[in-house]
Design a protein around this motif. Sequence first.
Motif, PDB file in Angstrom:
ATOM      1  N   ASP A 175       5.377  13.409   0.032  1.00 49.75           N
ATOM      2  CA  ASP A 175       4.815  14.632  -0.546  1.00 49.75           C
ATOM      3  C   ASP A 175       3.604  14.309  -1.421  1.00 49.75           C
ATOM      4  N   CYS A 176       2.920  15.353  -1.860  1.00 52.58           N
ATOM      5  CA  CYS A 176       1.656  15.211  -2.582  1.00 52.58           C
ATOM      6  C   CYS A 176       1.795  14.474  -3.902  1.00 52.58           C
ATOM      7  N   ASP A 177       2.970  14.533  -4.536  1.00 50.51           N
ATOM      8  CA  ASP A 177       3.183  13.842  -5.805  1.00 50.51           C
ATOM      9  C   ASP A 177       3.733  12.436  -5.630  1.00 50.51           C
ATOM     10  N   GLY A 178       4.142  12.083  -4.420  1.00 47.98           N
ATOM     11  CA  GLY A 178       4.686  10.761  -4.160  1.00 47.98           C
ATOM     12  C   GLY A 178       6.123  10.588  -4.605  1.00 47.98           C
ATOM     13  N   ASP A 179       6.802  11.702  -4.953  1.00 48.21           N
ATOM     14  CA  ASP A 179       8.171  11.566  -5.461  1.00 48.21           C
ATOM     15  C   ASP A 179       9.244  12.088  -4.515  1.00 48.21           C
ATOM     16  N   ALA A 180       8.863  12.437  -3.293  1.00 48.76           N
ATOM     17  CA  ALA A 180       9.841  12.873  -2.303  1.00 48.76           C
ATOM     18  C   ALA A 180       9.346  12.531  -0.907  1.00 48.76           C
ATOM     19  N   LEU A 181      10.298  12.211  -0.049  1.00 45.73           N
ATOM     20  CA  LEU A 181      10.011  11.897   1.346  1.00 45.73           C
ATOM     21  C   LEU A 181      10.600  12.990   2.228  1.00 45.73           C
ATOM     22  N   LEU A 182       9.928  13.308   3.320  1.00 47.70           N
ATOM     23  CA  LEU A 182      10.444  14.209   4.329  1.00 47.70           C
ATOM     24  C   LEU A 182      10.688  13.365   5.571  1.00 47.70           C
ATOM     25  N   VAL A 183      11.960  13.193   5.919  1.00 44.40           N
ATOM     26  CA  VAL A 183      12.347  12.333   7.031  1.00 44.40           C
ATOM     27  C   VAL A 183      12.795  13.222   8.178  1.00 44.40           C
ATOM     28  N   SER A 184      12.070  13.192   9.286  1.00 48.65           N
ATOM     29  CA  SER A 184      12.439  13.975  10.473  1.00 48.65           C
ATOM     30  C   SER A 184      13.207  13.060  11.413  1.00 48.65           C
ATOM     31  N   VAL A 185      14.405  13.523  11.809  1.00 53.04           N
ATOM     32  CA  VAL A 185      15.292  12.676  12.600  1.00 53.04           C
ATOM     33  C   VAL A 185      15.817  13.394  13.829  1.00 53.04           C
ATOM     34  N   GLU A 186      16.210  12.603  14.800  1.00 52.33           N
ATOM     35  CA  GLU A 186      17.052  13.091  15.884  1.00 52.33           C
ATOM     36  C   GLU A 186      18.463  12.831  15.393  1.00 52.33           C
ATOM     37  N   GLN A 187      19.188  13.892  15.109  1.00 53.49           N
ATOM     38  CA  GLN A 187      20.535  13.781  14.565  1.00 53.49           C
ATOM     39  C   GLN A 187      21.552  13.762  15.698  1.00 53.49           C
ATOM     40  N   VAL A 188      22.393  12.748  15.709  1.00 54.34           N
ATOM     41  CA  VAL A 188      23.489  12.658  16.674  1.00 54.34           C
ATOM     42  C   VAL A 188      24.781  12.921  15.910  1.00 54.34           C
ATOM     43  N   GLY A 189      25.446  14.027  16.199  1.00 57.17           N
ATOM     44  CA  GLY A 189      26.652  14.393  15.479  1.00 57.17           C
ATOM     45  C   GLY A 189      26.320  15.094  14.177  1.00 57.17           C
ATOM     46  N   ALA A 190      27.316  15.161  13.298  1.00 57.00           N
ATOM     47  CA  ALA A 190      27.170  15.848  12.019  1.00 57.00           C
ATOM     48  C   ALA A 190      26.337  15.030  11.045  1.00 57.00           C
ATOM     49  N   ALA A 191      25.532  15.704  10.225  1.00 53.04           N
ATOM     50  CA  ALA A 191      24.766  15.011   9.188  1.00 53.04           C
ATOM     51  C   ALA A 191      25.589  14.862   7.912  1.00 53.04           C
ATOM     52  N   CYS A 192      26.468  15.830   7.655  1.00 54.22           N
ATOM     53  CA  CYS A 192      27.229  15.850   6.408  1.00 54.22           C
ATOM     54  C   CYS A 192      28.518  15.038   6.537  1.00 54.22           C
ATOM     55  N   HIS A 193      28.887  14.379   5.453  1.00 53.29           N
ATOM     56  CA  HIS A 193      30.120  13.589   5.456  1.00 53.29           C
ATOM     57  C   HIS A 193      31.371  14.458   5.598  1.00 53.29           C
ATOM     58  N   THR A 194      31.225  15.781   5.441  1.00 50.37           N
ATOM     59  CA  THR A 194      32.364  16.692   5.601  1.00 50.37           C
ATOM     60  C   THR A 194      32.604  17.052   7.061  1.00 50.37           C
ATOM     61  N   ALA A 245       0.831  -1.207   0.000  1.00 52.59           N
ATOM     62  CA  ALA A 245       0.000   0.000   0.000  1.00 52.59           C
ATOM     63  C   ALA A 245       0.869   1.262   0.000  1.00 52.59           C
ATOM     64  N   VAL A 246       1.994   1.221   0.696  1.00 50.69           N
ATOM     65  CA  VAL A 246       2.929   2.348   0.701  1.00 50.69           C
ATOM     66  C   VAL A 246       3.650   2.407  -0.642  1.00 50.69           C
ATOM     67  N   ALA A 247       4.112   1.263  -1.122  1.00 52.31           N
ATOM     68  CA  ALA A 247       4.844   1.204  -2.399  1.00 52.31           C
ATOM     69  C   ALA A 247       4.003   1.771  -3.542  1.00 52.31           C
ATOM     70  N   ALA A 248       2.706   1.539  -3.509  1.00 53.31           N
ATOM     71  CA  ALA A 248       1.825   2.004  -4.577  1.00 53.31           C
ATOM     72  C   ALA A 248       1.730   3.526  -4.632  1.00 53.31           C
ATOM     73  N   LYS A 249       2.063   4.197  -3.540  1.00 54.61           N
ATOM     74  CA  LYS A 249       1.988   5.660  -3.484  1.00 54.61           C
ATOM     75  C   LYS A 249       3.252   6.344  -4.000  1.00 54.61           C
ATOM     76  N   LEU A 250       4.324   5.579  -4.211  1.00 56.60           N
ATOM     77  CA  LEU A 250       5.605   6.166  -4.598  1.00 56.60           C
ATOM     78  C   LEU A 250       5.713   6.377  -6.098  1.00 56.60           C
TER      79      LEU A 250
END
Length: 137
Positions: free
Chosen positions: A99-118, A25-30
């Motif tokens: 999102d409304c078009d099914g082509d993007a996800l918004l992931v809200s996270v508790e970030q521990v440390g840096a998010a960027c590989h830099t 059901a989730v896959a069908a929305k993507l």
Amino acid sequence: MPAPDAPLTGAPAPGPARPSRLDPAVAAKLRRTPDGLVAAVVRAHDSGEVLMVAWMDDEALHRTLTTGRATYWSRSRGEYWVKGATSGNHQYVRSVALDCDGDALLVSVEQVGAACHTGQRTCFFTELPVSSPEATP
């Protein structure tokens, strides 16, 4: 929804055939890219700050939803990666929205440390100049 360790089943997503346990059901929305991916915009749960953009296929989304750990598909390495598995900069998932078009996800996270590989907190640390006419009322 299948258990996180359930066998991979179901029809593969468009693009490279990678089996998935994602709820049909989730896959069908993507709406996926030709290589079977959906953009994942990742933000800090507490502040809303945009931390990074990554890619998920159906199985990465399944793993993210069922384990609470942000899991992505690495286009360069051709494999799954759990954020923080090697760096220690973990992302604990608090919510996922489509999102409304099914082509993007918004992931809200508790970030521990840096998010960027830099080593930066966010991948969006390079400001670009913007030239635009002044807004009129």
